[in-house]
Design a protein around this motif. Structure first.
Motif, PDB file in Angstrom:
ATOM      1  N   ILE A  19       0.976 -16.186 -10.394  1.00 56.01           N
ATOM      2  CA  ILE A  19      -0.072 -15.285  -9.910  1.00 56.01           C
ATOM      3  C   ILE A  19      -0.681 -14.504 -11.069  1.00 56.01           C
ATOM      4  N   ASN A  20       0.166 -14.004 -11.945  1.00 54.41           N
ATOM      5  CA  ASN A  20      -0.317 -13.245 -13.100  1.00 54.41           C
ATOM      6  C   ASN A  20      -1.266 -14.089 -13.947  1.00 54.41           C
ATOM      7  N   ARG A  21      -0.867 -15.311 -14.247  1.00 51.39           N
ATOM      8  CA  ARG A  21      -1.698 -16.160 -15.109  1.00 51.39           C
ATOM      9  C   ARG A  21      -2.969 -16.612 -14.392  1.00 51.39           C
ATOM     10  N   SER A  22      -2.913 -16.773 -13.074  1.00 54.74           N
ATOM     11  CA  SER A  22      -4.134 -17.092 -12.317  1.00 54.74           C
ATOM     12  C   SER A  22      -5.130 -15.950 -12.441  1.00 54.74           C
ATOM     13  N   TYR A  26      -5.316 -13.751 -14.837  1.00 53.34           N
ATOM     14  CA  TYR A  26      -5.853 -13.696 -16.200  1.00 53.34           C
ATOM     15  C   TYR A  26      -6.845 -14.818 -16.471  1.00 53.34           C
ATOM     16  N   SER A  27      -6.659 -15.950 -15.854  1.00 52.15           N
ATOM     17  CA  SER A  27      -7.645 -17.016 -15.983  1.00 52.15           C
ATOM     18  C   SER A  27      -9.004 -16.534 -15.481  1.00 52.15           C
ATOM     19  N   ALA A  28      -9.020 -15.952 -14.296  1.00 49.70           N
ATOM     20  CA  ALA A  28     -10.276 -15.428 -13.736  1.00 49.70           C
ATOM     21  C   ALA A  28     -10.817 -14.287 -14.587  1.00 49.70           C
ATOM     22  N   PHE A  29      -9.933 -13.414 -15.040  1.00 52.17           N
ATOM     23  CA  PHE A  29     -10.347 -12.271 -15.853  1.00 52.17           C
ATOM     24  C   PHE A  29     -11.011 -12.727 -17.153  1.00 52.17           C
ATOM     25  N   TYR A  30     -10.404 -13.671 -17.847  1.00 49.77           N
ATOM     26  CA  TYR A  30     -10.990 -14.163 -19.094  1.00 49.77           C
ATOM     27  C   TYR A  30     -12.319 -14.874 -18.840  1.00 49.77           C
ATOM     28  N   ALA A  31     -12.421 -15.564 -17.719  1.00 46.33           N
ATOM     29  CA  ALA A  31     -13.687 -16.227 -17.373  1.00 46.33           C
ATOM     30  C   ALA A  31     -14.778 -15.179 -17.163  1.00 46.33           C
ATOM     31  N   ILE A  32     -14.440 -14.109 -16.468  1.00 50.38           N
ATOM     32  CA  ILE A  32     -15.407 -13.019 -16.260  1.00 50.38           C
ATOM     33  C   ILE A  32     -15.796 -12.404 -17.602  1.00 50.38           C
ATOM     34  N   ASP A  72       4.935  -3.863  -8.149  1.00 47.77           N
ATOM     35  CA  ASP A  72       5.823  -3.481  -7.057  1.00 47.77           C
ATOM     36  C   ASP A  72       7.204  -4.082  -7.320  1.00 47.77           C
ATOM     37  N   ASP A  73       8.205  -3.221  -7.425  1.00 49.94           N
ATOM     38  CA  ASP A  73       9.543  -3.670  -7.814  1.00 49.94           C
ATOM     39  C   ASP A  73      10.107  -4.789  -6.955  1.00 49.94           C
ATOM     40  N   PHE A  74       9.903  -4.725  -5.658  1.00 49.38           N
ATOM     41  CA  PHE A  74      10.540  -5.685  -4.779  1.00 49.38           C
ATOM     42  C   PHE A  74       9.562  -6.689  -4.176  1.00 49.38           C
ATOM     43  N   TYR A  75       8.472  -6.924  -4.874  1.00 47.92           N
ATOM     44  CA  TYR A  75       7.482  -7.880  -4.385  1.00 47.92           C
ATOM     45  C   TYR A  75       8.039  -9.293  -4.505  1.00 47.92           C
ATOM     46  N   ILE A  76       7.972 -10.027  -3.422  1.00 47.44           N
ATOM     47  CA  ILE A  76       8.401 -11.431  -3.419  1.00 47.44           C
ATOM     48  C   ILE A  76       7.149 -12.297  -3.296  1.00 47.44           C
ATOM     49  N   ALA A  77       6.867 -13.043  -4.335  1.00 50.26           N
ATOM     50  CA  ALA A  77       5.699 -13.929  -4.328  1.00 50.26           C
ATOM     51  C   ALA A  77       6.095 -15.254  -3.691  1.00 50.26           C
ATOM     52  N   SER A  78       5.294 -15.700  -2.747  1.00 51.81           N
ATOM     53  CA  SER A  78       5.592 -16.961  -2.078  1.00 51.81           C
ATOM     54  C   SER A  78       4.879 -18.124  -2.777  1.00 51.81           C
ATOM     55  N   LEU A 126      -7.444 -11.543  -5.611  1.00 47.18           N
ATOM     56  CA  LEU A 126      -6.619 -12.002  -6.731  1.00 47.18           C
ATOM     57  C   LEU A 126      -6.136 -10.811  -7.554  1.00 47.18           C
ATOM     58  N   LYS A 127      -7.023  -9.869  -7.832  1.00 53.34           N
ATOM     59  CA  LYS A 127      -6.653  -8.670  -8.602  1.00 53.34           C
ATOM     60  C   LYS A 127      -5.604  -7.847  -7.855  1.00 53.34           C
ATOM     61  N   GLN A 128      -5.800  -7.663  -6.565  1.00 49.84           N
ATOM     62  CA  GLN A 128      -4.863  -6.875  -5.755  1.00 49.84           C
ATOM     63  C   GLN A 128      -3.480  -7.524  -5.718  1.00 49.84           C
ATOM     64  N   ILE A 129      -3.444  -8.819  -5.493  1.00 50.48           N
ATOM     65  CA  ILE A 129      -2.158  -9.515  -5.423  1.00 50.48           C
ATOM     66  C   ILE A 129      -1.463  -9.505  -6.777  1.00 50.48           C
ATOM     67  N   ARG A 130      -2.227  -9.685  -7.842  1.00 50.53           N
ATOM     68  CA  ARG A 130      -1.619  -9.630  -9.186  1.00 50.53           C
ATOM     69  C   ARG A 130      -1.009  -8.262  -9.448  1.00 50.53           C
ATOM     70  N   GLU A 131      -1.710  -7.192  -9.074  1.00 49.70           N
ATOM     71  CA  GLU A 131      -1.179  -5.845  -9.297  1.00 49.70           C
ATOM     72  C   GLU A 131       0.086  -5.613  -8.477  1.00 49.70           C
ATOM     73  N   GLU A 132       0.080  -6.036  -7.218  1.00 51.14           N
ATOM     74  CA  GLU A 132       1.274  -5.891  -6.388  1.00 51.14           C
ATOM     75  C   GLU A 132       2.426  -6.700  -6.972  1.00 51.14           C
ATOM     76  N   SER A 133       2.139  -7.927  -7.365  1.00 52.25           N
ATOM     77  CA  SER A 133       3.152  -8.814  -7.904  1.00 52.25           C
ATOM     78  C   SER A 133       3.742  -8.274  -9.212  1.00 52.25           C
ATOM     79  N   ASP A 134       2.892  -7.729 -10.055  1.00 47.88           N
ATOM     80  CA  ASP A 134       3.351  -7.228 -11.355  1.00 47.88           C
ATOM     81  C   ASP A 134       4.027  -5.862 -11.277  1.00 47.88           C
TER      82      ASP A 134
END
Length: 132
Positions: free
Chosen positions: A36-39, A41-47, A99-105, A89-97
């Motif tokens: 999720i993090n790298r996804s 950043y892919s979008a971020f660098y493209a922007i 939130d201590d107990f975030y479980i990415a599916s 994508l930005k919201q999920i990346r922030e939660e994933s990075d």
């Protein structure tokens, strides 16, 4: 367009492509949070590649996204659906990075890879018509 702008744009697209490959590699190995993090950043660098066409740049992610939304999504250079996908994508990346107990599916990580691919392809299409 100045050579420096063109070089920076190309470099940032390469960063976006590399991050997308890293996202897929993480996904294939079950590292969904990292994928999720790298996804993102892919979008971020493209922007950031689009922003390199002009004279404005930002250090903070929220400023980059806000400017892109204002100048490219709100004016419908890119579709509003793309802006919504970037926001998610930005919201999920922030939660994933952060939130201590975030479980990415697996499904969530796959959806973010698909979003990053859409963003990157849309931006590459736009840049193809705007780089001399």
């Amino acid at each position: 367009m100045e050579d420096r702008q063109k070089e920076l744009t190309i470099y940032r697209v390469e960063q976006a492509e590399e991050s997308l490959k890293a996202s897929k590699n993480c996904f294939d190995n079950g590292f969904y949070k990292d994928s999720i993090n790298r996804s993102y950043y892919s979008a971020f660098y493209a922007i950031k590649a689009v922003l390199a066409l002009g004279t404005i740049d930002f250090k903070r992610h929220k400023d980059v996204i806000a400017y892109f939304n204002k100048e490219y999504i709100a004016t419908e250079i890119f579709p509003r659906t793309l802006g919504r996908k970037i926001g998610i994508l930005k919201q999920i990346r922030e939660e994933s990075d952060y939130d201590d107990f975030y479980i990415a599916s697996r499904d969530e990580a796959l959806e973010q890879i698909e979003t990053a691919e859409i963003v990157l392809q849309s931006i590459k299409g736009y840049l193809a018509g705007n780089i001399e």
